[in-house]
Motif scaffolding. Structure first.
Motif, PDB file in Angstrom:
ATOM      1  N   PHE A  38     -31.158  55.682  42.402  1.00 37.32           N
ATOM      2  CA  PHE A  38     -31.589  56.624  41.365  1.00 37.32           C
ATOM      3  C   PHE A  38     -32.808  56.151  40.588  1.00 37.32           C
ATOM      4  CE2 PHE A  38     -26.907  57.936  41.431  1.00 37.32           C
ATOM      5  CZ  PHE A  38     -27.127  58.960  42.338  1.00 37.32           C
ATOM      6  N   LEU A  91     -35.615  58.146  44.332  1.00 35.75           N
ATOM      7  CA  LEU A  91     -35.591  59.624  44.321  1.00 35.75           C
ATOM      8  C   LEU A  91     -36.761  60.195  45.121  1.00 35.75           C
ATOM      9  CD1 LEU A  91     -34.571  60.170  40.578  1.00 35.75           C
ATOM     10  CD2 LEU A  91     -33.129  60.403  42.619  1.00 35.75           C
ATOM     11  N   GLY A 109     -26.237  62.691  45.377  1.00 30.24           N
ATOM     12  CA  GLY A 109     -27.480  62.088  45.868  1.00 30.24           C
ATOM     13  C   GLY A 109     -27.486  61.811  47.358  1.00 30.24           C
ATOM     14  N   CYS A 150     -25.932  57.884  49.646  1.00 30.86           N
ATOM     15  CA  CYS A 150     -26.416  57.340  48.380  1.00 30.86           C
ATOM     16  C   CYS A 150     -25.648  56.069  48.005  1.00 30.86           C
ATOM     17  CB  CYS A 150     -26.260  58.395  47.282  1.00 30.86           C
ATOM     18  SG  CYS A 150     -27.208  57.997  45.822  1.00 30.86           S
ATOM     19  N   ALA A 188     -27.492  59.150  35.269  1.00 31.78           N
ATOM     20  CA  ALA A 188     -28.460  59.016  36.358  1.00 31.78           C
ATOM     21  C   ALA A 188     -28.546  60.311  37.163  1.00 31.78           C
ATOM     22  CB  ALA A 188     -28.072  57.849  37.260  1.00 31.78           C
ATOM     23  N   LEU A 189     -27.396  60.955  37.394  1.00 31.15           N
ATOM     24  CA  LEU A 189     -27.387  62.220  38.149  1.00 31.15           C
ATOM     25  C   LEU A 189     -28.086  63.314  37.346  1.00 31.15           C
ATOM     26  CD1 LEU A 189     -23.748  62.001  39.605  1.00 31.15           C
ATOM     27  CD2 LEU A 189     -25.872  62.036  40.956  1.00 31.15           C
ATOM     28  N   ALA A 236     -31.772  62.700  37.481  1.00 30.90           N
ATOM     29  CA  ALA A 236     -32.330  63.022  38.802  1.00 30.90           C
ATOM     30  C   ALA A 236     -32.349  64.525  39.063  1.00 30.90           C
ATOM     31  CB  ALA A 236     -31.507  62.336  39.890  1.00 30.90           C
TER      32      ALA A 236
END
Lengths: 410, 410
Positions: free
Chosen positions: B35, B40, B63, B123, B162-163, B166
């Motif tokens: 991430f 990314l 991810g 991921c 983090a998600l 992103a």
């Protein structure tokens, strides 16, 4: 009040030690770090007792307590320290101070005894802020810059701040007056089990051993703990383990009768469970009072390192990071302790080195110095359960007072 | 555009790998934690390539990148991962993804070849946030609560944050459709030196070993390093060193041909140079694909602990803290890799277990799975200097594409 206190009183010695134990008590021991409130109260307590021993009390600019006598004749300096390790024992330090106080009470107030005992409590023998800062200050081996730099290892409070908080800032630091003292005498618990295990009561300290310290580094190759075959690994941690064992297997044939060695710290790099350590380091210490023994053992360390390196897996480097200086105790003083032991402890004494450091090693740099030990139950020290039989405490005090008398008698 | 991409192109494989290396480059490797911005960007780069391989690209709610095909016939899932360890190599992960991409380009656009290769980039195989979270999510073994609890081991950023950062928050997580895939194929650098040291080009992975982990604790008696005689010491650090050596001396006669074991971390308590350690602990790991071998070695650990404890100096306790499950690779897939190696790599292959963990062990829980390895120069991985000869990369890619063809041909 000459004569009033002039008889040795074992009960008084025990009562004084228990009075100090009550200040900052922790379980059966004490928690009295340098410049903590209970430490400062202990300094005040001592300063209050000194006049009864015919002494004028001063607490100086580094927290040393000194009782000085106006009595004619030779002066013997005696003492130890009042602060403790964290959550530690009640006797490590106070025993030597109270023995000195008792000797001063018995001798200084007796016009029939030649000279006087002067009492000292050296600040920070336990090293919360540095290394023997109090006694080293007294022998003029501490600069103002040293004090500026000193910090409490536990709280990070600066020594300057601690001195301000204690009200000692701005006071002069006392230093030894040349030729004022015929020497220095200190009593301490043994902190080992030599006396207890042999049924003896007094250790006549021959020397305070020096500490030689080494950083031993192992360089291999960091790699994946799953994919790297055993046959090609260069595991620095395993090299370190083999080195520790090789030391322990080979030192006994080379060491002196009382040499001790210790690996106190081990670090693996990077120290992760799935990575073969590419680097490893150990802190290794040797203590002895004979530099020739140290030279033999140090040569062996280098031999083991060369052998391990020659096997091609890891490079081993031995680096001396601290060089010891043993302090030899004055032989005539040792004889006096031994004679006093014969008179007061049925001769149950043995000559032995001290494996631990003490203020006496600092005082020994400027005047004759000696130490006596009393037994430690189970050899335990630096722990709140540290103890000595009351009877042994009293016997030790009698021997101490008698030794002072003999030294002052010349 | 059927046929346009249908010829294997080794230069294209190298160009793609170098394109990924340029994103987040660090020395000759990459720094692409899960991430991170370069990670990314790498996911986006892959998603942009997939349509040329006849695949529809999706980046899902954890991810994972997945390219799905509408082509008739059997589907083979293939891939690896795109993030890296910190400051690590350029091939660990991307190699398997680009091999899968090349196989998809060659096979999916060729109407003459049966079925399709679907490409995955799982991921966080490198475990910045957890353990195989991407592939485990795909096999439905990760709960929302697992994701709630996950944090970046380096920065402490939560996985949820983090998600969100992103732009993946709120997206569905893709899971394996039952019976959609005939199986899973993954390529990876070996991360060891078995192939390089024997001049071979392809490792046919037989199993991914399980990891068994142990906490081994030593309890002695903490004491003063100066006053405690060697004869009465109960040094937990020395007991640990002797234990490490005893393992290393006795395991070779008991282990399997590829067993590995590692002491990755050692702690002494209290870890001070002047204190004999009263406690010590080591983290110890064994990897093998045969639980019978593990049972023998674990019995030996307990035997060594009992022997050491019986000597009376220190108590030794062995505690298993992680139990491994080896993943066996599908034999028919291994045969296909071997046949492809015979056709494209002069038969320079060897069957071997994987000592490292890979996403294939997770996919193997729901479908047939296999892996092939290419040589690692010097066996180095998890370091920016990790590398493989360009010629070996191309040979590996050819074998991979040919294996896919054979598996799809049934």
């Amino acid at each position: 009040m000459p004569g009033i206190n002039s008889r040795f009183d074992g009960k008084r010695v025990l009562a004084d030690l228990n009075a100090l134990r009550a200040i900052g008590a922790y379980k059966t021991g004490v928690h009295k770090p340098t410049f903590s409130e209970p430490h400062l109260r202990s300094l005040d307590w001592l300063a209050e007792q000194l006049p009864d021993a015919g002494l004028v009390a001063t607490i100086d600019g580094i927290g040393n307590v000194l009782g000085t006598s106006a009595k004619a004749g030779p002066k013997l300096l005696a003492g130890s320290h009042l602060e403790s390790q964290n959550h530690a024992g009640w006797l490590d330090g106070p025993l030597g101070v109270i023995y000195a106080l008792e000797a001063a009470r018995v001798i200084n107030t007796d016009p029939g005894t030649n000279g006087a005992v002067e009492v000292a409590a050296w600040c920070d023998e336990e090293g919360h802020f540095g290394s023997f800062l109090g006694s080293r200050s007294f022998v003029d081996a501490v600069t103002d810059a040293d004090i500026d730099a000193a910090r409490d290892r536990s709280s990070d409070r600066t020594m300057r701040q601690a001195l301000r908080d204690a009200g000692f800032a701005g006071r002069a630091r006392l230093t030894a007056e040349p030729s004022r003292h015929i020497g220095y005498l200190e009593a301490h618990i043994e902190q080992g089990d030599t006396l207890e295990s042999s049924g003896l009561k007094i250790g006549v300290v021959t020397s305070i051993v020096g500490i030689w310290q080494y950083r031993i580094s192992f360089t291999g190759a960091q790699n994946h703990a799953g994919t790297t075959r055993m046959a090609v690994r260069r595991d620095a941690g395993l090299a370190l383990a083999r080195f520790c064992v090789a030391i322990d297997d080979s030192f006994p044939a080379l060491c002196g009768p009382r040499t001790v060695w210790t690996t106190g710290r081990i670090t693996l790099d990077p120290g992760a469970p799935s990575i073969i350590p590419g680097g490893a380091e150990m802190l290794f210490q040797i203590r002895d009072d004979n530099p020739e023994v140290i030279a033999r053992l140090e040569a062996q360390l280098h031999r083991l390192a060369a052998e391990a390196t020659a096997q091609g897996r890891c490079d081993v480097k031995v680096e001396r990071i601290r060089t010891g200086v043993p302090a030899m105790m004055t032989p005539a003083f040792q004889d006096a302790i031994e004679a006093a032991s014969a008179a007061c402890a049925g001769g149950k004494s043995i000559r032995m080195p001290s494996g631990a450091g003490h203020d006496a090693q600092v005082l020994a740099t400027v005047m004759p110095a000696a130490m006596l030990f009393v037994p430690s139950i189970g050899g335990i020290s630096h722990h709140w359960s540290e103890n000595t039989d009351d009877a042994d405490i009293v016997t030790g005090a009698e021997v101490f007072v008698e030794t002072c008398r003999r030294l002052l008698a010349g």
